[in-house]
Design a protein around this motif. Structure first.
Motif, PDB file in Angstrom:
ATOM      1  N   GLY A 132       0.797  -1.220   0.000  1.00  0.00           N
ATOM      2  CA  GLY A 132       0.000   0.000   0.000  1.00  0.00           C
ATOM      3  C   GLY A 132       0.829   1.268   0.000  1.00  0.00           C
ATOM      4  N   LEU A 133       1.991   1.247  -0.665  1.00  0.00           N
ATOM      5  CA  LEU A 133       2.885   2.401  -0.670  1.00  0.00           C
ATOM      6  C   LEU A 133       2.453   3.421  -1.715  1.00  0.00           C
ATOM      7  CD1 LEU A 133       6.270   0.512  -0.269  1.00  0.00           C
ATOM      8  CD2 LEU A 133       4.891   1.604   1.494  1.00  0.00           C
ATOM      9  N   SER A 134       2.844   4.668  -1.491  1.00  0.00           N
ATOM     10  CA  SER A 134       2.442   5.748  -2.385  1.00  0.00           C
ATOM     11  C   SER A 134       3.269   5.749  -3.669  1.00  0.00           C
ATOM     12  CB  SER A 134       2.602   7.102  -1.691  1.00  0.00           C
ATOM     13  OG  SER A 134       3.972   7.378  -1.457  1.00  0.00           O
ATOM     14  N   GLU A 135       2.684   6.322  -4.704  1.00  0.00           N
ATOM     15  CA  GLU A 135       3.381   6.431  -5.991  1.00  0.00           C
ATOM     16  C   GLU A 135       4.691   7.189  -5.840  1.00  0.00           C
ATOM     17  OE1 GLU A 135       2.743   8.995 -10.087  1.00  0.00           O
ATOM     18  OE2 GLU A 135       0.988   8.152  -9.085  1.00  0.00           O
ATOM     19  N   SER A 136       4.673   8.287  -5.069  1.00  0.00           N
ATOM     20  CA  SER A 136       5.878   9.109  -4.924  1.00  0.00           C
ATOM     21  C   SER A 136       6.988   8.359  -4.210  1.00  0.00           C
ATOM     22  CB  SER A 136       5.550  10.401  -4.182  1.00  0.00           C
ATOM     23  OG  SER A 136       5.003  10.114  -2.902  1.00  0.00           O
ATOM     24  N   LEU A 137       6.642   7.547  -3.217  1.00  0.00           N
ATOM     25  CA  LEU A 137       7.656   6.794  -2.487  1.00  0.00           C
ATOM     26  C   LEU A 137       8.247   5.694  -3.363  1.00  0.00           C
ATOM     27  CD1 LEU A 137       8.936   6.709   0.335  1.00  0.00           C
ATOM     28  CD2 LEU A 137       7.323   4.909   0.919  1.00  0.00           C
ATOM     29  N   ILE A 138       7.404   5.018  -4.116  1.00  0.00           N
ATOM     30  CA  ILE A 138       7.884   3.966  -5.014  1.00  0.00           C
ATOM     31  C   ILE A 138       8.775   4.559  -6.095  1.00  0.00           C
ATOM     32  CG2 ILE A 138       7.148   2.278  -6.755  1.00  0.00           C
ATOM     33  CD1 ILE A 138       4.635   1.812  -4.990  1.00  0.00           C
ATOM     34  N   THR A 139       8.359   5.687  -6.651  1.00  0.00           N
ATOM     35  CA  THR A 139       9.162   6.350  -7.680  1.00  0.00           C
ATOM     36  C   THR A 139      10.522   6.727  -7.127  1.00  0.00           C
ATOM     37  OG1 THR A 139       7.223   7.217  -8.835  1.00  0.00           O
ATOM     38  CG2 THR A 139       9.297   8.371  -9.178  1.00  0.00           C
ATOM     39  N   LEU A 140      10.537   7.276  -5.927  1.00  0.00           N
ATOM     40  CA  LEU A 140      11.783   7.691  -5.303  1.00  0.00           C
ATOM     41  C   LEU A 140      12.713   6.506  -5.080  1.00  0.00           C
ATOM     42  CD1 LEU A 140      13.450   9.947  -4.014  1.00  0.00           C
ATOM     43  CD2 LEU A 140      12.301   9.463  -1.865  1.00  0.00           C
ATOM     44  N   ALA A 141      12.178   5.404  -4.582  1.00  0.00           N
ATOM     45  CA  ALA A 141      13.000   4.223  -4.332  1.00  0.00           C
ATOM     46  C   ALA A 141      13.586   3.662  -5.628  1.00  0.00           C
ATOM     47  CB  ALA A 141      12.172   3.153  -3.627  1.00  0.00           C
ATOM     48  N   CYS A 142      12.792   3.676  -6.694  1.00  0.00           N
ATOM     49  CA  CYS A 142      13.286   3.194  -7.991  1.00  0.00           C
ATOM     50  C   CYS A 142      14.426   4.071  -8.495  1.00  0.00           C
ATOM     51  CB  CYS A 142      12.156   3.173  -9.018  1.00  0.00           C
ATOM     52  SG  CYS A 142      10.865   1.950  -8.705  1.00  0.00           S
ATOM     53  N   GLN A 143      14.242   5.375  -8.403  1.00  0.00           N
ATOM     54  CA  GLN A 143      15.263   6.298  -8.879  1.00  0.00           C
ATOM     55  C   GLN A 143      16.538   6.180  -8.059  1.00  0.00           C
ATOM     56  OE1 GLN A 143      13.034   9.939  -8.588  1.00  0.00           O
ATOM     57  NE2 GLN A 143      12.187   9.750 -10.651  1.00  0.00           N
ATOM     58  N   ARG A 144      16.389   6.094  -6.732  1.00  0.00           N
ATOM     59  CA  ARG A 144      17.561   6.000  -5.875  1.00  0.00           C
ATOM     60  C   ARG A 144      18.282   4.664  -6.055  1.00  0.00           C
ATOM     61  NH1 ARG A 144      18.333  10.815  -5.747  1.00  0.00           N
ATOM     62  NH2 ARG A 144      17.397  12.120  -4.164  1.00  0.00           N
ATOM     63  N   SER A 145      17.530   3.599  -6.303  1.00  0.00           N
ATOM     64  CA  SER A 145      18.171   2.303  -6.491  1.00  0.00           C
ATOM     65  C   SER A 145      19.054   2.322  -7.736  1.00  0.00           C
ATOM     66  CB  SER A 145      17.124   1.189  -6.595  1.00  0.00           C
ATOM     67  OG  SER A 145      16.375   1.287  -7.786  1.00  0.00           O
ATOM     68  N   MET A 146      18.614   3.042  -8.753  1.00  0.00           N
ATOM     69  CA  MET A 146      19.437   3.170  -9.960  1.00  0.00           C
ATOM     70  C   MET A 146      20.697   3.979  -9.680  1.00  0.00           C
ATOM     71  SD  MET A 146      16.860   3.664 -13.188  1.00  0.00           S
ATOM     72  CE  MET A 146      18.296   3.732 -14.248  1.00  0.00           C
ATOM     73  N   GLU A 147      20.534   5.055  -8.918  1.00  0.00           N
ATOM     74  CA  GLU A 147      21.685   5.894  -8.611  1.00  0.00           C
ATOM     75  C   GLU A 147      22.695   5.155  -7.733  1.00  0.00           C
ATOM     76  OE1 GLU A 147      20.277   9.504  -6.902  1.00  0.00           O
ATOM     77  OE2 GLU A 147      19.099  10.069  -8.674  1.00  0.00           O
ATOM     78  N   ASN A 148      22.200   4.333  -6.828  1.00  0.00           N
ATOM     79  CA  ASN A 148      23.088   3.653  -5.889  1.00  0.00           C
ATOM     80  C   ASN A 148      23.720   2.391  -6.454  1.00  0.00           C
ATOM     81  OD1 ASN A 148      22.468   5.629  -4.025  1.00  0.00           O
ATOM     82  ND2 ASN A 148      20.928   4.404  -2.960  1.00  0.00           N
ATOM     83  N   THR A 149      23.046   1.738  -7.403  1.00  0.00           N
ATOM     84  CA  THR A 149      23.585   0.495  -7.961  1.00  0.00           C
ATOM     85  C   THR A 149      24.124   0.675  -9.379  1.00  0.00           C
ATOM     86  OG1 THR A 149      21.464  -0.219  -8.907  1.00  0.00           O
ATOM     87  CG2 THR A 149      21.917  -0.827  -6.615  1.00  0.00           C
ATOM     88  N   GLY A 150      23.721   1.775 -10.019  1.00  0.00           N
ATOM     89  CA  GLY A 150      24.158   2.004 -11.394  1.00  0.00           C
ATOM     90  C   GLY A 150      23.407   1.166 -12.408  1.00  0.00           C
TER      91      GLY A 150
END
Length: 218
Positions: A132-150
């Motif tokens: 039940g997570l929000s769209e903004s939180l999911i979007t943020l996690a996806c973006q940060r995961s790319m930045e942190n893992t490349g």
């Protein structure tokens, strides 16, 4: 065969009406093969005509009007027992919601060169429907995961989002609030307006990035 379809249309006005309405939905004349597939779905698979037309409209709406796709989708629906107007409406609502959720993640990851795998689709469903997570939180996690893992990492994003869910964090603002409540961090009063509204300044992003690293190691 074409002659079979002609005879069936003559004997059963509903078949004739199906072909007329299907042509209208597709927006072009039906080919003989398309007509054969549609009639087969009704005559041999046993799908109700109104359900088939609903399915056809849905397929056209998502840009998948290929009759082979329609045939496979019809077989899938019948396997699930979807053969009434009410059940078809529920299934289309579910599929539409899933498509919208997947689109959000696709855009967040920039995943435009391939389709999602079944496992990845399960994770998207987990984030939105089960956690039940929000769209903004999911979007943020996806973006940060790319930045942190490349790279695009659904597993990394899932670990972060699962941790947030377990901690009761459901919005970016709550994530920043937890950061600032930790020892040595500025208090909530020090948050700038953008953080309180869920929009980020560069400072917010840096602090949230540290939180993501922390959560991903737990």
């Amino acid at each position: 065969t074409r002659s079979d379809i002609a005879q069936m249309s003559q004997d059963n006005p509903a078949i004739s009406q199906l072909l007329i309405e299907a042509q209208s939905v597709i927006g072009s004349p039906l080919t003989p093969v398309e007509s054969e597939i549609l009639v087969a779905i009704v005559s041999y698979y046993g799908m109700e005509i109104d359900v088939l037309l609903m399915l056809l409209q849905y397929c056209v709406s998502i840009g998948k009007a290929s009759m082979n796709y329609v045939e496979k989708a019809a077989a899938s629906w019948l396997e699930k027992g979807i053969n009434t107007h009410e059940l078809a409406e529920l299934e289309i609502t579910r599929l539409t919601r899933n498509n919208q959720q997947e689109k959000i993640v696709i855009e967040a990851f920039g995943l435009y060169n391939r389709s999602m795998t079944p496992k990845e689709k399960e994770l998207v469903n987990k984030w939105f429907d089960h956690l039940g997570l929000s769209e903004s939180l999911i979007t943020l996690a996806c973006q940060r995961s790319m930045e942190n893992t490349g790279k695009i990492s659904f597993a990394y994003a899932d670990k972060i989002l699962t941790s947030w869910s377990e901690k009761g964090i459901k919005t970016p603002a709550q994530a920043i609030e937890e950061l600032n409540s930790a020892p040595g961090k500025k208090n909530n009063a020090g948050l700038n307006k953008s953080a309180q509204t869920g929009k980020y300044s560069s400072l917010d992003a840096d602090e949230l990035d540290k939180l993501l690293h922390q959560l991903s190691q737990e």
